[in-house]
Design a protein around this motif. Structure first.
Motif, PDB file in Angstrom:
ATOM      1  N   LEU A   1       0.804  -1.219   0.000  1.00 25.37           N
ATOM      2  CA  LEU A   1       0.000   0.000   0.000  1.00 25.37           C
ATOM      3  C   LEU A   1       0.838   1.271   0.000  1.00 25.37           C
ATOM      4  O   LEU A   1       0.285   2.369  -0.128  1.00 25.37           O
ATOM      5  CB  LEU A   1      -0.947   0.004   1.215  1.00 25.37           C
ATOM      6  N   HIS A   2       2.155   1.153   0.230  1.00 28.00           N
ATOM      7  CA  HIS A   2       3.065   2.299   0.185  1.00 28.00           C
ATOM      8  C   HIS A   2       2.623   3.397   1.158  1.00 28.00           C
ATOM      9  O   HIS A   2       2.443   4.557   0.785  1.00 28.00           O
ATOM     10  CB  HIS A   2       3.161   2.867  -1.240  1.00 28.00           C
ATOM     11  N   LEU A   3       2.449   2.986   2.414  1.00 29.85           N
ATOM     12  CA  LEU A   3       1.969   3.916   3.433  1.00 29.85           C
ATOM     13  C   LEU A   3       3.114   4.747   3.982  1.00 29.85           C
ATOM     14  O   LEU A   3       4.278   4.319   3.987  1.00 29.85           O
ATOM     15  CB  LEU A   3       1.312   3.143   4.580  1.00 29.85           C
ATOM     16  N   THR A   4       2.772   5.925   4.495  1.00 34.80           N
ATOM     17  CA  THR A   4       3.769   6.724   5.206  1.00 34.80           C
ATOM     18  C   THR A   4       4.027   6.086   6.561  1.00 34.80           C
ATOM     19  O   THR A   4       3.244   5.253   7.044  1.00 34.80           O
ATOM     20  CB  THR A   4       3.276   8.161   5.386  1.00 34.80           C
ATOM     21  N   ALA A   5       5.077   6.499   7.219  1.00 35.77           N
ATOM     22  CA  ALA A   5       5.477   5.879   8.487  1.00 35.77           C
ATOM     23  C   ALA A   5       4.421   6.076   9.564  1.00 35.77           C
ATOM     24  O   ALA A   5       4.113   5.138  10.316  1.00 35.77           O
ATOM     25  CB  ALA A   5       6.816   6.452   8.940  1.00 35.77           C
ATOM     26  N   ASP A   6       3.839   7.285   9.644  1.00 36.52           N
ATOM     27  CA  ASP A   6       2.883   7.523  10.720  1.00 36.52           C
ATOM     28  C   ASP A   6       1.578   6.758  10.496  1.00 36.52           C
ATOM     29  O   ASP A   6       0.989   6.232  11.440  1.00 36.52           O
ATOM     30  CB  ASP A   6       2.608   9.022  10.873  1.00 36.52           C
TER      31      ASP A   6
END
Length: 720
Positions: A152-157
């Motif tokens: 999903l290529h999510l951001t870290a937060d």
């Protein structure tokens, strides 16, 4: 509005999570995420501050978890709008998001179930509902475990929030609030005291109902009672009906013990539905933008529903219009055209509450009907529990005491509540009479308040259904006279109809028939109602006249007071033809009555018509009436009957297809008509051998002199 109305059908399932759910198909990745985000946002906005008295901790926890999922859906939706659009979702991710749609939808249903259920219902089902929340937690944990976060290529937060949520759902345990469980056990302890014949301490009841449950007035108690009775009626969930009935009785007792007889308003008008229509018309003329929401209108009348009910197809109609539709012989749903599996009507209380709120907001008068109570037959068995009986007994003592010493409005309310209490259970009817309610109710029969009069006569009707109370009603000085007074001059059509039903109930006892016949105006008023009343009123009147006609001395009064003429006219009305023909068959045992009825060509035609179109019992009663007319009316009258067109064919049909009594009566009638036809040299269509043999086959106990009709006594007296 639409989501609330959609929920009305869902809330009747076995549990808020039961049933099959489907996610949208054939959507692009972006569309699926947008729909998910919209559904989750709607849940968070609607339930961020749970309104339910119970399950608040579970509700808040579920909303917070969905809120974290919403941040995921919003991030993914935004990423599709960015210049560097992410690659399409993998197949496993799409499957997970579809399952997330079902999860969020089920979570929304559960939260709506909690917000729209009554407090006592949530308390009684506290462990089960906590289990529903735990099931959703486990479902979320499973979905998060299989969700391919790396794809999903999510951001870290965002990823950190999802992983934290994943760990929380794995560790979640079922949570049942200890104070709620303690209160639930306290409610059961009150029921146990009633079962032992003890009355709970009023201060303990006040603490439980007012301080802990938050039920702070009589109207709140009434809402709780209505909701619980609906669960008994619809047999929802796996609840125990005797326990529910006990809690209903306990709540009713607390309503009057703790809050007295406070009411919003005691309606004095004679026709609330008419006032409602007038209010709408006036308001509509004042404001051209004023419009009734379509969901609040009956599909049959296109008018605002006063008493919405649900039929077997799931469609909602106003009770009076769908009842009329069914009574006319229709067996399909007017809106959908589907066949009705049964004729049971389930009150749609949630929609009725929405209509009431809308009417209040727009200044439209709206009377909450008492007719929408739960079915007496479905509740009667539950009300037999010891706790329910004793709690209702304690309530009856309060109501009768107020009926004796209260103000006019308080007496009106007491009469209404006694009426409702007497709807179910012979025990209720017995102890209401034992506490001295009948003399006090009879005093209200001449009240100038239409509502007080209607409730009083209906309460007496319901009380009289118990055979042991019939003598109490008849022995009460002036009570029969006042019932007849209401029948003749009642202030509402419902009061007059229920007075007729009361006479029907009382006339079931043979020794009371002569007394009712001798009461001035009784037979005449029944005859007038049979001719000019509503369909329900005509039914009550004809049943009372049928009962009275079984008395050997009834024919004189029936002739003098116009009842015979009314019965003759009623034979042409399919709604009451069966009972009218049965009464005529009994009355025509007297030659004078037979000659009077036979002198009217329309009477003979109506009876022949009933032989053609009637039910099996209707045909039986019609042929019995014609046979008795010929037997008692003489040769000339028999010739007149024999000349009726198609009579021979109808008799022959009954000889083959009719009931046992109908075949015997038809054979006798055929022989009489054949003899009369021979006298004036006319042929006849019925085979003589068939007519002669049919009168003796299938049992030899028949005597030609006996008069037998299909007695409609199996029809029960309505409780109202």
């Amino acid at each position: 509005m639409s989501s609330a109305l959609a929920f009305l059908s869902l809330r009747r399932r076995r549990s808020p999570l039961a049933g099959a759910f489907f996610a949208p198909a054939d959507l692009s990745d972006l569309s699926l995420i947008q729909i998910l985000a919209g559904l989750a946002a709607d849940l968070v906005a609607s339930h961020s501050d749970p309104r339910a008295q119970f399950q608040r901790r579970n509700s808040r926890s579920l909303v917070r978890k969905v809120e974290i999922l919403l941040s995921l859906f919003e991030f993914l939706g935004d990423s599709f709008s960015s210049p560097s659009s992410p690659p399409p979702f993998s197949r496993s991710a799409i499957l997970c998001f579809r399952e997330f749609y079902i999860f969020v939808y089920r979570a929304k249903l559960l939260l709506e179930y909690c917000s729209q259920s009554s407090r006592l219902w949530l308390l009684l089902r506290n462990p089960q509902i906590s289990g529903y929340f735990h099931d959703l937690n486990k479902e979320m944990a499973t979905l998060l475990d299989v969700l391919p976060l790396d794809d999903l290529h999510l951001t870290a937060d965002v990823r950190e929030q999802i992983e934290l949520l994943q760990r929380q759902t794995r560790r979640s345990r079922i949570y049942v609030h200890p104070e709620d469980e303690e209160l639930r056990r306290k409610i059961f302890s009150f029921l146990e005291k009633f079962e032992r014949g003890e009355v709970p301490d009023p201060e303990e009841l006040r603490s439980a109902f007012v301080d802990q449950l938050g039920i702070r007035d009589g109207m709140a108690c009434r809402s709780e009672i209505e909701f619980l009775e609906e669960q008994i009626y619809t047999q929802e969930e796996d609840a125990d009906p005797p326990v529910l009935a006990g809690v209903v009785a306990l709540t009713r007792y607390c309503r009057f013990l703790l809050f007295g007889f406070q009411e919003i308003h005691v309606e004095r008008g004679s026709n609330p539905a008419k006032k409602l229509r007038n209010g709408l018309a006036v308001r509509g003329g004042m404001d051209s933008s004023f419009a009734i929401p379509k969901d609040f209108c009956c599909p049959i009348s296109l008018d605002l529903m006063r008493d919405p009910v649900i039929v077997s197809t799931g469609q909602t109609y106003d009770r009076s219009f769908i009842t009329e539709w069914i009574n006319e012989g229709h067996c399909t749903c007017p809106n959908s055209g589907q066949m009705l599996a049964h004729s049971r009507l389930v009150p749609n209380r949630a929609l009725r509450n929405l209509i009431s709120l809308w009417c209040t907001a727009h200044g439209v008068p709206y009377d909450t009907p008492e007719s929408a109570e739960a079915s007496p037959e479905s509740i009667a068995a539950a009300c037999a529990s010891k706790a329910a009986v004793e709690a209702n007994r304690a309530t009856a003592r309060i109501l009768v005491r107020q009926l004796s010493t209260g103000s006019e409005d308080e007496r009106t309310i007491s009469a209404r509540e006694l009426r409702l209490l007497a709807k179910t259970g012979r025990e209720n009817r017995a102890f209401i009479a034992e506490t001295g309610a009948i003399p006090l109710l009879s005093q209200l029969l001449c009240s100038s308040n239409p509502v007080a009069q209607e409730n009083a006569v209906t309460a007496i009707l319901n009380i009289s259904i118990y055979d042991g109370n019939k003598s109490r009603v008849m022995d009460e000085e002036g009570c029969l006279r006042l019932i007849v007074y209401v029948l003749r001059q009642g202030r509402t059509p419902e009061a007059r109809e229920n007075a007729a039903a009361t006479l029907f109930s009382l006339s079931a006892v043979h020794e009371y028939k002569k007394r009712i016949m001798d009461e001035p105006g009784a037979v005449e008023a029944l005859a007038n109602m049979l001719m000019d009343g509503s369909p329900r009123g005509r039914k009550d009147a004809v049943m009372a006249l049928f009962n009275l006609s079984t008395h050997p001395q009834s024919w004189v009064g029936m002739m003098d007071m116009g009842a015979v003429s009314a019965l003759v006219g009623a034979v042409g009305d399919d709604g009451v033809a069966e009972e009218a023909a049965g009464a005529l068959a009994l009355l025509m045992k007297q030659p004078i009555v037979a000659e009077a009825v036979g002198s009217e060509e329309a009477a003979i035609s109506s009876l022949v018509g009933l032989m053609r179109r009637g039910t099996a019992k209707g045909k039986e009663n019609a042929v019995a009436a014609l046979q008795e007319m010929c037997r008692r009316g003489g040769f000339t009258l028999t010739q007149r009957v024999a000349r009726m067109p198609a009579l021979g064919g109808l008799i022959q049909t009954i000889l083959f297809t009719g009931t046992k009594r109908a075949r015997r009566k038809a054979a006798l009638l055929a022989r009489m008509c054949q003899t009369a036809a021979m006298a004036f040299g006319s042929g006849w269509a019925v085979d003589r051998t068939l007519a002669r043999t049919s009168s003796f086959r299938r049992g030899s106990s028949f005597r030609s002199g006996a008069v037998s009709v299909a007695a409609p006594m199996a029809i029960s007296v309505p409780v109202l």
